[in-house]
Design a protein around this motif. Structure first.
Motif, PDB file in Angstrom:
ATOM      1  N   THR A 279       0.838  -1.210   0.000  1.00 40.25           N
ATOM      2  CA  THR A 279       0.000   0.000   0.000  1.00 40.25           C
ATOM      3  C   THR A 279       0.867   1.252   0.000  1.00 40.25           C
ATOM      4  O   THR A 279       0.565   2.238  -0.679  1.00 40.25           O
ATOM      5  CB  THR A 279      -0.916  -0.006   1.239  1.00 40.25           C
ATOM      6  OG1 THR A 279      -1.759  -1.165   1.191  1.00 40.25           O
ATOM      7  CG2 THR A 279      -1.776   1.250   1.307  1.00 40.25           C
ATOM      8  N   LYS A 280       1.975   1.187   0.742  1.00 36.45           N
ATOM      9  CA  LYS A 280       2.888   2.345   0.836  1.00 36.45           C
ATOM     10  C   LYS A 280       3.423   2.740  -0.549  1.00 36.45           C
ATOM     11  O   LYS A 280       3.692   3.912  -0.811  1.00 36.45           O
ATOM     12  CB  LYS A 280       4.056   1.980   1.761  1.00 36.45           C
ATOM     13  CG  LYS A 280       4.888   3.164   2.249  1.00 36.45           C
ATOM     14  CD  LYS A 280       5.969   2.722   3.219  1.00 36.45           C
ATOM     15  CE  LYS A 280       5.408   2.385   4.586  1.00 36.45           C
ATOM     16  NZ  LYS A 280       6.477   2.016   5.565  1.00 36.45           N
ATOM     17  N   ILE A 281       3.536   1.761  -1.442  1.00 38.71           N
ATOM     18  CA  ILE A 281       4.054   2.023  -2.801  1.00 38.71           C
ATOM     19  C   ILE A 281       2.943   2.538  -3.711  1.00 38.71           C
ATOM     20  O   ILE A 281       3.092   3.532  -4.412  1.00 38.71           O
ATOM     21  CB  ILE A 281       4.660   0.731  -3.392  1.00 38.71           C
ATOM     22  CG1 ILE A 281       5.829   0.245  -2.547  1.00 38.71           C
ATOM     23  CG2 ILE A 281       5.086   0.961  -4.849  1.00 38.71           C
ATOM     24  CD1 ILE A 281       6.263  -1.184  -2.877  1.00 38.71           C
ATOM     25  N   TYR A 282       1.788   1.855  -3.700  1.00 41.52           N
ATOM     26  CA  TYR A 282       0.785   2.110  -4.733  1.00 41.52           C
ATOM     27  C   TYR A 282      -0.304   3.111  -4.344  1.00 41.52           C
ATOM     28  O   TYR A 282      -0.868   3.789  -5.204  1.00 41.52           O
ATOM     29  CB  TYR A 282       0.160   0.775  -5.163  1.00 41.52           C
ATOM     30  CG  TYR A 282       1.174  -0.172  -5.755  1.00 41.52           C
ATOM     31  CD1 TYR A 282       1.617  -1.299  -5.055  1.00 41.52           C
ATOM     32  CD2 TYR A 282       1.752   0.086  -7.000  1.00 41.52           C
ATOM     33  CE1 TYR A 282       2.580  -2.145  -5.587  1.00 41.52           C
ATOM     34  CE2 TYR A 282       2.710  -0.755  -7.546  1.00 41.52           C
ATOM     35  CZ  TYR A 282       3.121  -1.865  -6.828  1.00 41.52           C
ATOM     36  OH  TYR A 282       4.087  -2.703  -7.345  1.00 41.52           O
ATOM     37  N   ALA A 283      -0.625   3.235  -3.071  1.00 43.83           N
ATOM     38  CA  ALA A 283      -1.693   4.173  -2.680  1.00 43.83           C
ATOM     39  C   ALA A 283      -1.327   5.612  -3.028  1.00 43.83           C
ATOM     40  O   ALA A 283      -2.148   6.337  -3.624  1.00 43.83           O
ATOM     41  CB  ALA A 283      -2.013   4.029  -1.196  1.00 43.83           C
ATOM     42  N   PRO A 284      -0.093   6.063  -2.725  1.00 42.72           N
ATOM     43  CA  PRO A 284       0.254   7.439  -3.112  1.00 42.72           C
ATOM     44  C   PRO A 284       0.181   7.673  -4.627  1.00 42.72           C
ATOM     45  O   PRO A 284      -0.222   8.738  -5.076  1.00 42.72           O
ATOM     46  CB  PRO A 284       1.690   7.586  -2.584  1.00 42.72           C
ATOM     47  CG  PRO A 284       1.796   6.602  -1.464  1.00 42.72           C
ATOM     48  CD  PRO A 284       0.961   5.423  -1.894  1.00 42.72           C
ATOM     49  N   LYS A 285       0.525   6.656  -5.411  1.00 41.30           N
ATOM     50  CA  LYS A 285       0.447   6.789  -6.880  1.00 41.30           C
ATOM     51  C   LYS A 285      -1.005   7.021  -7.305  1.00 41.30           C
ATOM     52  O   LYS A 285      -1.316   7.914  -8.096  1.00 41.30           O
ATOM     53  CB  LYS A 285       0.969   5.506  -7.562  1.00 41.30           C
ATOM     54  CG  LYS A 285       2.483   5.396  -7.665  1.00 41.30           C
ATOM     55  CD  LYS A 285       2.914   4.048  -8.217  1.00 41.30           C
ATOM     56  CE  LYS A 285       2.591   3.860  -9.690  1.00 41.30           C
ATOM     57  NZ  LYS A 285       3.115   2.565 -10.200  1.00 41.30           N
ATOM     58  N   ALA A 286      -1.895   6.210  -6.726  1.00 43.97           N
ATOM     59  CA  ALA A 286      -3.325   6.337  -7.075  1.00 43.97           C
ATOM     60  C   ALA A 286      -3.859   7.692  -6.620  1.00 43.97           C
ATOM     61  O   ALA A 286      -4.527   8.404  -7.389  1.00 43.97           O
ATOM     62  CB  ALA A 286      -4.111   5.209  -6.415  1.00 43.97           C
ATOM     63  N   ALA A 287      -3.517   8.080  -5.392  1.00 48.85           N
ATOM     64  CA  ALA A 287      -4.015   9.356  -4.837  1.00 48.85           C
ATOM     65  C   ALA A 287      -3.512  10.528  -5.668  1.00 48.85           C
ATOM     66  O   ALA A 287      -4.264  11.463  -5.984  1.00 48.85           O
ATOM     67  CB  ALA A 287      -3.588   9.482  -3.387  1.00 48.85           C
ATOM     68  N   ALA A 288      -2.242  10.468  -6.071  1.00 52.43           N
ATOM     69  CA  ALA A 288      -1.650  11.563  -6.854  1.00 52.43           C
ATOM     70  C   ALA A 288      -2.294  11.669  -8.239  1.00 52.43           C
ATOM     71  O   ALA A 288      -2.356  12.754  -8.839  1.00 52.43           O
ATOM     72  CB  ALA A 288      -0.148  11.334  -6.998  1.00 52.43           C
TER      73      ALA A 288
ATOM     74  N   ASP B 270      -8.490   2.538   1.893  1.00 48.44           N
ATOM     75  CA  ASP B 270      -7.446   1.554   2.211  1.00 48.44           C
ATOM     76  C   ASP B 270      -7.798   0.698   3.424  1.00 48.44           C
ATOM     77  O   ASP B 270      -8.051   1.240   4.509  1.00 48.44           O
ATOM     78  CB  ASP B 270      -6.123   2.284   2.465  1.00 48.44           C
ATOM     79  CG  ASP B 270      -5.031   1.342   2.918  1.00 48.44           C
ATOM     80  OD1 ASP B 270      -4.235   1.728   3.780  1.00 48.44           O
ATOM     81  OD2 ASP B 270      -5.019   0.180   2.448  1.00 48.44           O
ATOM     82  N   ASN B 271      -7.728  -0.613   3.273  1.00 47.41           N
ATOM     83  CA  ASN B 271      -8.055  -1.534   4.363  1.00 47.41           C
ATOM     84  C   ASN B 271      -6.860  -1.861   5.255  1.00 47.41           C
ATOM     85  O   ASN B 271      -7.010  -2.480   6.307  1.00 47.41           O
ATOM     86  CB  ASN B 271      -8.641  -2.841   3.796  1.00 47.41           C
ATOM     87  CG  ASN B 271      -9.246  -3.710   4.880  1.00 47.41           C
ATOM     88  OD1 ASN B 271     -10.105  -3.234   5.636  1.00 47.41           O
ATOM     89  ND2 ASN B 271      -8.766  -4.936   5.013  1.00 47.41           N
ATOM     90  N   SER B 272      -5.653  -1.465   4.837  1.00 49.20           N
ATOM     91  CA  SER B 272      -4.481  -1.785   5.691  1.00 49.20           C
ATOM     92  C   SER B 272      -4.441  -0.816   6.866  1.00 49.20           C
ATOM     93  O   SER B 272      -5.223   0.130   6.954  1.00 49.20           O
ATOM     94  CB  SER B 272      -3.196  -1.651   4.861  1.00 49.20           C
ATOM     95  OG  SER B 272      -2.792  -0.281   4.813  1.00 49.20           O
ATOM     96  N   SER B 273      -3.507  -1.051   7.783  1.00 49.55           N
ATOM     97  CA  SER B 273      -3.419  -0.181   8.971  1.00 49.55           C
ATOM     98  C   SER B 273      -2.526   1.034   8.707  1.00 49.55           C
ATOM     99  O   SER B 273      -2.391   1.903   9.558  1.00 49.55           O
ATOM    100  CB  SER B 273      -2.847  -0.982  10.143  1.00 49.55           C
ATOM    101  OG  SER B 273      -1.559  -1.471   9.802  1.00 49.55           O
TER     102      SER B 273
END
Ligand code: 2RA
Length: 340
Positions: free
Chosen positions: A77-86, A93-96
């Motif tokens: 998530t740390k890799i791909y969530a910022p890409k999607a958000a940007a 996100d379901n992770s912690s």
């Protein structure tokens, strides 16, 4: 006009449930893409009557997509969530990873729907831990009526909370007890889980709590009220799906058990099954596949002035994860993106 939706981690237990629930609740989808790691590339997953093939998450461009429901571990998530958000795609996100970030809303739609308006700071919304989600659904209506001072909770968490490996381990261990074999299945849990209970979920902290217990404290405070004192004991039990919780509540004001039962009966997301007779309560096997947070055993705690006990059961893959994420998507669509 609907939404362009990505499900990230579509081949995992929670990802598959997200797809099931998006279809069951007829979420207004114009286009859907199911993303997974390269090793799962081309895997097929169901979306209602449709069968979808997974696309490579690593090379995917989120530009033009409305929202992405993430069900992958914190590291990925740390890799791909910022890409999607940007790229302008709102991440749920379901992770912690993001739950404790003050700039990222942590939402249970029945409890703090207004928090959805805070998504724009980072274009990310966090889904709470499964054991927290069902508890705050039960606590919120009672807190509104009599102001909660303190919560003492013991959880009885199913093995599916730890993923497919936990499910396989319970199954394999149970079989091997009845049919001993030489091959020892790989261990996920630190001790035998078949016909046993383990008072340890996630890692131990210096305080002596486990991280799972700390999550319940921190997340309840963020979602409902930082003034509420919470102490938790989180236990893994030999159940495949469905978390159960014994919850003791101390209020500022007196709350009669009958009034509490009436309040809960009228509250969103809750099903009260509470008869003081054999079978007059819910057990985990009965909650599987259901959307509801079930409440039973509502009764005064006469050892303190304003005390109440209750029993809370819910499908940890649904309300505890996938359903809550889809409900956040519905809330985001209804209150913010306003398509569909
Ligand atoms: C568990 N709540 O039950 C944790 C993560 N899903 O294992």
């Amino acid at each position: 006009m609907g939404y362009r939706v990505a499900v990230v981690g579509a081949t995992g237990n929670v990802g598959r449930e997200m797809l099931n629930i998006l279809a069951e609740r007829q979420f207004p989808v114009d286009e859907i893409v199911v993303l997974a790691s390269r090793r799962s590339l081309g895997s097929e997953v169901s979306f209602g009557e449709r069968t979808l093939k997974t696309t490579d998450l690593d090379t995917f461009d989120f530009t033009g997509w409305d929202m992405a429901l993430f069900a992958i571990g914190s590291d990925a998530t740390k890799i791909y969530a910022p890409k999607a958000a940007a790229a302008g795609c709102v991440v749920i996100d379901n992770s912690s990873l993001y739950r404790y970030d003050p700039d990222i809303p942590l939402i249970v739609p029945e409890v703090n729907p207004q928090a959805v308006h805070g998504y724009a700071k980072k274009n990310i919304i966090a889904n709470p831990n499964c054991s927290t989600a069902q508890m705050v659904v039960a606590l919120k209506p009672l807190h509104d009526r009599a102001t909660i001072k303190r919560v003492v909770v013991s959880t009885y968490q199913s093995v599916s909370g730890s993923g497919t490996k936990g499910i396989d381990e319970l199954w394999d261990q149970t079989k091997s007890i009845y049919n001993p074999t030489d091959n020892k299945p790989p261990r996920t849990f630190t001790k035998q889980i078949a016909f046993n209970v383990i008072p340890h979920i996630d890692v131990f902290l210096d305080s002596g709590e486990t991280k799972e217990e700390w999550k319940m404290v921190a997340e309840t405070k963020k979602i409902i009220d930082t003034k509420i004192k919470v102490t938790a004991t989180c236990v893994r039990v030999p159940v495949f799906v469905g978390h159960s919780e014994a919850i003791n509540i101390e209020f500022e004001d007196f709350l009669d058990e009958d009034e509490a039962r009436d309040i809960l009966r009228e509250s969103p997301g809750i099903m009260v099954i509470d008869k003081r007779e054999d079978g007059g309560y819910v057990t985990p096997v009965e909650c599987v596949g259901d959307f509801a947070t079930f409440i039973s055993r509502i009764r005064q705690d006469s050892t303190i002035d304003n005390g109440l006990n209750l029993w809370c059961v819910s499908d940890n893959l649904r309300k505890g994860a996938a359903l809550n994420a889809v409900q956040i998507a519905e809330l985001l669509g209804r209150e913010v993106l306003k398509k569909g």
